[in-house]
Design an enzyme around this catalytic site. Structure first.
Site: not given
Lengths: 400, 379
Positions: A133, A166, A249, A382
């Protein structure tokens, strides 16, 4: 409910009969599960056998349809299965992003051919997946991603760079967001595509982190040729699929939260007693005691909130606005836990390696450093606060 | 433990909220305050709610109640908290009625049916100066005399004492000032000789009084529960009152939050709604998170009263600690979001701040309950 209890008994009997002895009690701790894949270096015969029997039973992906390698269990049965495995302290037989992220996405958005190609291998731990992503220029502003995919016959030619992928170096496939229409508004020109990591032109490099580990990678695409049948959903409609996957997710992070909190309070108290030299009675440091209570109470509220969401889903209701808080609240709770662990250990928390520190101390310190990532990865806090403000509270940015 | 509302509970919550908004908007509470109303609430409205069954939901059927559950009562309290209703929910239903549900004796039979019908109002005089939410810190004494006792002492913050038909009072019949043993609860006629009720005015303009006992004579029949063992009765009652107060405070806080968010959308500066500023959006989102987490704890506490009595102390401390912190945080921020008008009496948000503050400091604030949580868990 009687059926569930029957299922619980059966599941317990089956697990007792089939789980290798050496795996009992390994649910917690260093061992973080069998991630599988073509590049797996796992040689422990018990772990491999555990994978085989569980995959044969369909219990690596308990709620998936049987035809795709799942167990065909209801959500309630899956929860019972998880409870029984927790009770027996058995680790999941297969873990990874295939099971929790791309699998559910394919079930919702994939073609029959895509499901048949990928889901059984994911359920058996034969393929390991990573997520493509973020890019160097597209973090929180994910939709500004620049990796290009240009149609060429029945293929797409991909060029660009992904970051924070990852375990990309250990993965077989990547699900990636690529730009297929550079002239469309930025969310309208994105496509969701599956890429075999062995495709010529795909390369990867680990990034060393403050914790000393390198779970994140950079992944590069140089004229990588990918068949168009690997597009999930429609071309230029990848943002919809991407958002759905982010939903899974966050659900995964939410589900992990209730697990991650179990026993934390007791563990912190035990550590406090050890380091403060107070084997029993009231902790001598009232500020630390209060902070442990704050963390424990927060964990308890999170568990209750996760349980509320679970119950809503079970009743067929859409989860309420409370589900939007899990990512922020869960990751901050995790950080609070490790911050406290460090504070409790004092000087003993400062070791990087070598003599003078126990394995547990060294590991705890690495866990603390690792936990700093949790409010950044998977959508920073955020960004989550923006989402709550706009979608839940209806507070809009000017011009949106 | 079921943490989501079933259909009947959802219907009750909606009916109660609609009732509170329609029949008791904040303006009514304001009018009672401004006219310095003698009662401070409406006995007619209380009677009307009794006819709807709301004063009887948690009272067992053998005492004239509906016997639904404490959780149902908590939904009504949440609704009452939303519009700052001044009716005597806490004094009569949370303190008085819960004491009598637990004592399950002649006093229960005498008073609970009238509580259900809305005809009897109760008060529980347990708090004293310096007690700081610990019912064992009881200096009021009941000295045995022929056929009964004489009670002397001063009780503080007695909710709705000036309108109570019956006052229950804790007094020391044995032991020293902080001993757990030697406390007895008595049923007292508010008109008894030597009993003085001084009505107090607090920031939330609900009713409260100081109650002075000077050799107030009671008989042995007036003992509620058992002699010298009143503390556990009191503590169980206070836990339930705390769970109820947490639910009411959640209603007040959630409403204050909604008012604040509405204001962020409505108020314009620099040509745009101030809610479009990220500095305020993130603060609002933070409040939302805190409130939602507290809500789960508040639900679990009320549920524990019905379904898991052993967990009540810990769940109650969890709920009260979290909603108290959330309430202060939300209300302070809500006033701040309003800017100058937030500190005027004209705007309702200040009334929410004051009501929330009273509930926060009643039945133990967040620090008190965190301390109790750790003590319960042995650290």
């Amino acid at each position: 409910m009687a059926d569930l209890e029957t299922f619980r008994t059966e599941a317990r009997l089956w697990l007792r009969a089939n789980a290798p002895q050496s795996l009992y009690g390994t649910r917690e701790g260093r061992f973080d599960g069998f991630w599988g894949g073509r590049r797996s270096t796992e040689t422990d015969p018990d772990i491999l056998r555990w994978r085989d029997v569980m995959a044969d039973k369909g219990w690596t992906a308990p709620t998936w349809p049987v035809e795709y390698g799942g167990g065909g269990l209801s959500r309630d049965e899956a929860k019972v299965l998880d409870e029984v495995m927790t009770e027996l302290e058995l680790p999941p037989a297969v873990v990874g992003f295939g099971l929790v992220m791309i699998g559910p996405t394919l079930l919702d958005y994939g073609t029959d051919a895509q499901k048949a190609e990928h889901l059984p291998k994911i359920a058996r731990g034969e393929t390991r997946w990573c997520q493509g992503y973020s890019e160097p220029g597209a973090g929180s502003d994910l939709a500004s991603l620049q990796t290009r995919a240009v149609a060429d016959g029945d293929d797409f030619i991909i060029n660009g760079q992904k970051v924070w992928t990852s375990h990309a170096d250990k993965s077989d496939w990547i699900f990636a967001l690529v730009r297929t229409d550079p002239d469309a508004p930025k969310r309208k020109g994105i496509t969701f595509i599956l890429v075999d990591m062995d495709t010529p032109g795909v390369s990867t490099r680990p990034i060393e982190l403050i914790s000393g580990s390198s779970i994140f990678c950079e992944t590069f695409f140089e004229d990588a040729r990918v068949p168009a049948r690997h597009v999930v959903g429609e071309v230029n409609n990848g943002w919809t699929v991407a958002k759905a996957l982010l939903g899974y997710e966050r659900t995964m992070i939410g589900a992990a939260i209730s697990g991650q909190m179990l026993g934390v309070e007791d563990e912190l108290i035990e550590q406090a007693r050890h380091y403060l030299g107070c084997p029993e009675g009231r902790l001598p440091d009232p500020m630390l005691r209060d902070d442990i209570v704050r963390a424990a109470m927060n964990d308890q509220c999170l568990n209750l909130t996760v349980e509320r969401i679970r119950q809503s889903l079970r009743e067929g209701q859409a989860p309420g606005s409370e589900s939007s808080i899990l990512k922020v609240a869960g990751t901050e709770a995790k950080q609070a836990r490790w911050e406290l662990a460090i504070r409790i250990a004092g000087q003993q928390a400062l070791g990087w390696e070598g003599p003078g520190y126990t394995d547990d101390e060294l590991q705890r310190t690495r866990n603390w450093l690792r936990s700093r990532a949790s409010t950044i990865e998977g959508g920073s806090s955020e960004i989550q606060l923006n989402v709550i403000a706009s979608r839940v509270l209806g507070l809009k940015f000017p011009g949106t | 433990m079921q943490l989501i509302l079933n259909e009947e509970q959802a219907a009750l919550a909606k009916t109660a909220t609609d009732f509170a908004r329609k029949r008791s908007p904040v303006a009514r509470m304001r009018a009672l305050r401004d006219s310095r109303d003698e009662i401070g609430f409406s006995k007619e409205l209380w009677k009307e709610m009794a006819e709807l069954g709301w004063t009887a939901v948690h009272i067992p059927e053998e005492h004239g109640g509906i016997g639904l559950g404490f959780f149902e009562l908590s939904l009504i309290l949440e609704a009452a908290g939303r519009t700052l209703m001044p009716e005597p929910f806490t004094s009569t239903l949370l303190l008085g009625a819960n004491l009598l549900i637990a004592s399950d004796d002649a006093h229960s039979a005498r008073w609970l049916p009238e509580v259900c019908t809305g005809d009897a109002l109760l008060a529980l005089a347990w708090d004293e100066r310096g007690a700081r939410n610990r019912a064992n810190r009881c200096a009021t004494r009941a000295v045995a005399v022929d056929g009964g006792f004489r009670i002397s002492g001063c009780k503080e913050s007695v909710l709705d004492a000036h309108t109570a038909d019956r006052i229950f009072v804790s007094a020391r019949t044995g032991g020293q000032d902080s001993d757990p043993d030697g406390i007895t609860v008595f049923s007292v006629d508010p008109a008894a000789a030597g009993l003085t009720i001084e009505r107090q005015t607090r920031i939330d303009h609900r009713n409260c009084a100081r109650v002075l006992f000077e050799d107030v004579r009671v008989s042995t029949d007036d003992v509620v529960g058992t002699l010298d063992s009143g503390l556990s009765l009191l503590e169980g009652t206070l836990d339930r009152a705390t769970a109820g107060t947490a639910a009411e405070l959640f209603g007040t806080t959630d409403e204050a939050f909604e008012i604040a968010v509405a204001y962020l959308k409505e108020r314009k500066q620099f040509g745009v709604p101030i809610g479009s500023f990220q500095a305020l959006q993130h603060r609002a989102s933070r409040l939302f998170i805190e409130l939602k987490l507290a809500e789960s704890a508040v639900i679990a506490a009320a549920k524990a009263v019905d379904d898991a009595p052993d967990n009540v102390p810990a769940q109650v401390s969890l709920a009260k600690a979290r909603i108290s912190d959330a309430a202060i945080h939300v209300c302070n921020e809500a006033v701040q979001f309003h800017g100058g008008v937030g500190i005027t009496d004209e705007y309702d948000i200040g009334l929410y701040l004051k009501r929330a503050r009273v509930a926060e400091l009643s039945f133990g604030d967040a620090a008190h309950h965190r301390d109790r949580w750790a003590t319960l868990k042995g650290y």
